[in-house]
Motif scaffolding. Sequence first.
Motif, mmCIF file in Angstrom:
data_model
loop_
_atom_site.group_PDB
_atom_site.id
_atom_site.type_symbol
_atom_site.label_atom_id
_atom_site.label_comp_id
_atom_site.label_asym_id
_atom_site.label_seq_id
_atom_site.Cartn_x
_atom_site.Cartn_y
_atom_site.Cartn_z
ATOM 1 N N ASP A 44 12.226 25.857 44.931
ATOM 2 C CA ASP A 44 11.121 24.954 44.595
ATOM 3 C C ASP A 44 9.786 25.532 45.046
ATOM 4 O O ASP A 44 9.716 26.633 45.593
ATOM 5 C CB ASP A 44 11.361 23.550 45.163
ATOM 6 N N ASP A 45 8.724 24.789 44.813
ATOM 7 C CA ASP A 45 7.377 25.277 45.120
ATOM 8 C C ASP A 45 7.106 25.436 46.612
ATOM 9 O O ASP A 45 6.164 26.097 47.007
ATOM 10 C CB ASP A 45 6.323 24.362 44.484
ATOM 11 N N LYS A 46 7.947 24.850 47.470
ATOM 12 C CA LYS A 46 7.812 25.002 48.919
ATOM 13 C C LYS A 46 8.642 26.171 49.454
ATOM 14 O O LYS A 46 8.634 26.458 50.638
ATOM 15 C CB LYS A 46 8.219 23.712 49.614
ATOM 16 N N GLY A 47 9.412 26.803 48.559
ATOM 17 C CA GLY A 47 10.228 27.943 48.963
ATOM 18 C C GLY A 47 11.639 27.584 49.403
ATOM 19 O O GLY A 47 12.366 28.437 49.900
ATOM 20 N N THR A 49 15.516 26.757 48.793
ATOM 21 C CA THR A 49 16.524 27.123 47.805
ATOM 22 C C THR A 49 17.501 25.969 47.619
ATOM 23 O O THR A 49 18.011 25.417 48.590
ATOM 24 C CB THR A 49 17.295 28.373 48.263
#
Length: 62
Positions: A44-47, A49
């Motif tokens: 996602d956009d926060k990194g 997985t």
Amino acid sequence: MYIQVTADISDAKTKEREIRPYILLNDQITKIVVVNKPIKEMVDDKGFTFIGITEFLLRYIK
């Protein structure tokens, strides 16, 4: 790596609940959410997985 396991993340509230501890950690260690459903690995956009249980077991457990 940090590993969080959940039954489902299709609901936004559930997904938020599952990643909240990762947000509070605020470090550079890999964070994985294992979902008990057959989903493809995604980041996602926060990194964080997200990966299905089968793919996780095949890839990370030797």
